[in-house]
Enzyme design. Structure first.
Site, PDB file in Angstrom:
ATOM      1  N   SER A  19       6.526  52.179  25.562  1.00 28.66           N
ATOM      2  CA  SER A  19       5.765  53.427  25.623  1.00 28.66           C
ATOM      3  C   SER A  19       4.345  53.276  26.134  1.00 28.66           C
ATOM      4  O   SER A  19       3.726  54.253  26.549  1.00 28.66           O
ATOM      5  CB  SER A  19       5.731  54.079  24.233  1.00 28.66           C
ATOM      6  OG  SER A  19       5.227  53.170  23.272  1.00 28.66           O
ATOM      7  N   LYS A  61       2.025  59.354  27.035  1.00 25.48           N
ATOM      8  CA  LYS A  61       1.318  60.533  26.536  1.00 25.48           C
ATOM      9  C   LYS A  61       0.992  61.557  27.628  1.00 25.48           C
ATOM     10  O   LYS A  61       0.942  62.767  27.362  1.00 25.48           O
ATOM     11  CB  LYS A  61       0.030  60.117  25.826  1.00 25.48           C
ATOM     12  CG  LYS A  61       0.235  59.285  24.571  1.00 25.48           C
ATOM     13  CD  LYS A  61       0.826  60.106  23.441  1.00 25.48           C
ATOM     14  CE  LYS A  61       0.841  59.320  22.133  1.00 25.48           C
ATOM     15  NZ  LYS A  61       1.384  60.115  21.013  1.00 25.48           N
ATOM     16  N   GLU A  97      -6.427  65.202  18.420  1.00 25.44           N
ATOM     17  CA  GLU A  97      -6.649  63.964  17.694  1.00 25.44           C
ATOM     18  C   GLU A  97      -6.110  62.807  18.512  1.00 25.44           C
ATOM     19  O   GLU A  97      -5.315  63.004  19.429  1.00 25.44           O
ATOM     20  CB  GLU A  97      -5.938  64.023  16.347  1.00 25.44           C
ATOM     21  CG  GLU A  97      -4.463  63.619  16.375  1.00 25.44           C
ATOM     22  CD  GLU A  97      -3.564  64.512  17.223  1.00 25.44           C
ATOM     23  OE1 GLU A  97      -2.527  64.008  17.720  1.00 25.44           O
ATOM     24  OE2 GLU A  97      -3.878  65.708  17.396  1.00 25.44           O
TER      25      GLU A  97
END
Length: 401
Positions: free
Chosen positions: A383, A94, A116
């Site tokens: 991830s 991210k 969010e």
């Protein structure tokens, strides 16, 4: 696939064929136009690119390595490799787009980042970016996910971010997006909504994809250096789909590489609300300002969803993924909660790597592929790391003997 793929998709209106676009209130149209224009200005700027590269190298710790899972490969067949995004600073992919979005916000003179988060990884990453650039940050998170992913909530608060609980509906990711959009609408001049995946109105699916492309660029070169060839299969989990688009982007022209996006089959595919298998069982619809495949109830509204992985329980998916499904460029598969948990423990016990529950969906599907194709190579985009999930897994599933 065209060699000019990234210039063709999206088009100027933000569409990936029939998907995408910007279905937004009139008061946001001008702000989205400004964001789009600012992004195109700085994304071509040597100064911006140099600063982002410096951040990735000296702050994020990029490039992240590709790792060969020797014991896992011996047990399941095939040759299983991981792109170690869990080693990216903050523990997931991210931060790749959060640092880019925050740098864009700084360029535009914004004072506050709003977003969010589901599993909390995007929230932690954006809180980190806000602290780095000296910006305010407000993260909206469903009450259910706040309890489920409590370590990440604490990390966000330590970084100086305000965490706002979403208390309506199912109190998970969709409701967090609703809440964050509402907060952004109150002051779009001084704030910017930093969407956490390749979803939302144009230009966000494009921007997040572009910032995540570093994953695929690195992985392709690293895998070739290690093996002298490209992987037979690339596997990534899909909720909104940012990590998947990041790694898939480098292999879209390589016909010998099969791409697999893995979404949650949850508790069962038989009942709406027990899964989040958007690509498997959804149909085109509009959610949160864009068109994509979407799980819908009998009224055509976004359906309730479920996944053991908070970052995947979203009833929509990125518009680019929707297009790639229709083009038969990516195979979208599903993994159940149980298969996910089993893979979580397998990777932990055999390789000493505790994966995020989101990533465990991809690992689980890779294990299936390895059994079916024992002479093939598989590259999994790992991830994120699983620290955030430990309490939830142990409380709900215990420890295997």
């Amino acid at each position: 696939m065209s060699t000019n793929y990234f210039k063709e998709y999206p088009n100027q209106e933000g569409f990936y064929q029939e998907y995408g676009g910007a279905f937004i209130p009139p008061q946001l149209e001008e702000e989205m136009k400004k964001i789009n224009e600012a992004y195109f200005a700085i994304s071509k700027s040597h100064k911006f690119i140099s600063e982002l590269r410096d951040i990735r190298k000296h702050f994020q710790g990029r490039p992240t390595p590709v790792y060969h899972c020797n014991r896992l490969s011996q047990k399941y067949g095939g040759q299983i490799y991981l792109k170690r995004e869990d080693l990216n600073h903050t523990g997931a992919h991210k931060l790749n787009h959060c640092m880019g979005e925050a740098l864009l916000a700084k360029y535009m003179g914004k004072k506050k980042l709003i977003a969010e988060t589901g599993a909390g990884q995007h929230g932690v990453a954006l809180a980190t970016a806000a602290a780095y650039f000296g910006l305010e940050c407000e993260i909206h998170m469903g009450e259910v996910d706040i309890e489920k992913e409590f370590p990440n909530v604490q990390r966000m608060k330590i970084l100086g971010t305000k965490v706002i609980p979403a208390t309506h509906g199912l109190k998970t990711l969709k409701e967090a997006v609703d809440s964050a959009f509402g907060a952004y609408l109150e002051d779009p001049i001084n704030s910017i909504y930093c969407i956490g995946s390749v979803v939302g109105p144009h230009p966000f699916p494009m921007m997040v994809r572009d910032f995540q492309r570093v994953v695929g660029i690195e992985a392709k070169d690293q895998f070739f250096d290690m093996t002298g060839e490209l992987p037979d299969s690339i596997v990534a989990c899909v909720g909104g789909g940012s990590n998947a688009m990041g790694i898939f982007s480098a292999f879209l022209d390589d016909q010998e590489c099969k791409l697999y996006g893995v979404e949650p089959a949850g508790k069962s595919l038989e009942k709406l609300g027990d899964h989040a298998a958007t690509m498997t069982l959804g149909k085109p619809g509009i959610i949160h300002g864009f068109k994509c495949y979407m799980l819908q109830d009998e009224k055509g509204e976004p359906a309730p969803v479920h996944s053991v992985a908070s970052g995947l329980d979203y009833p929509g998916v990125g518009p680019e993924h929707s297009m790639l499904k229709d083009m038969n460029k990516v195979s979208y598969e599903s993994i159940s909660d149980k298969e996910c948990i089993d893979a979580f423990f397998e990777l932990s016990r055999l390789e000493g790597i505790i994966p995020a529950l989101e990533s465990s969906h991809a690992v689980a599907y890779a294990l299936k592929l390895a059994k079916e194709n024992p002479k093939k190579s598989i590259l999994v985009n790992l991830s994120g790391r699983g620290d955030k999930d430990l309490d939830y897994v142990i409380d709900n599933y215990g420890l295997p003997e």
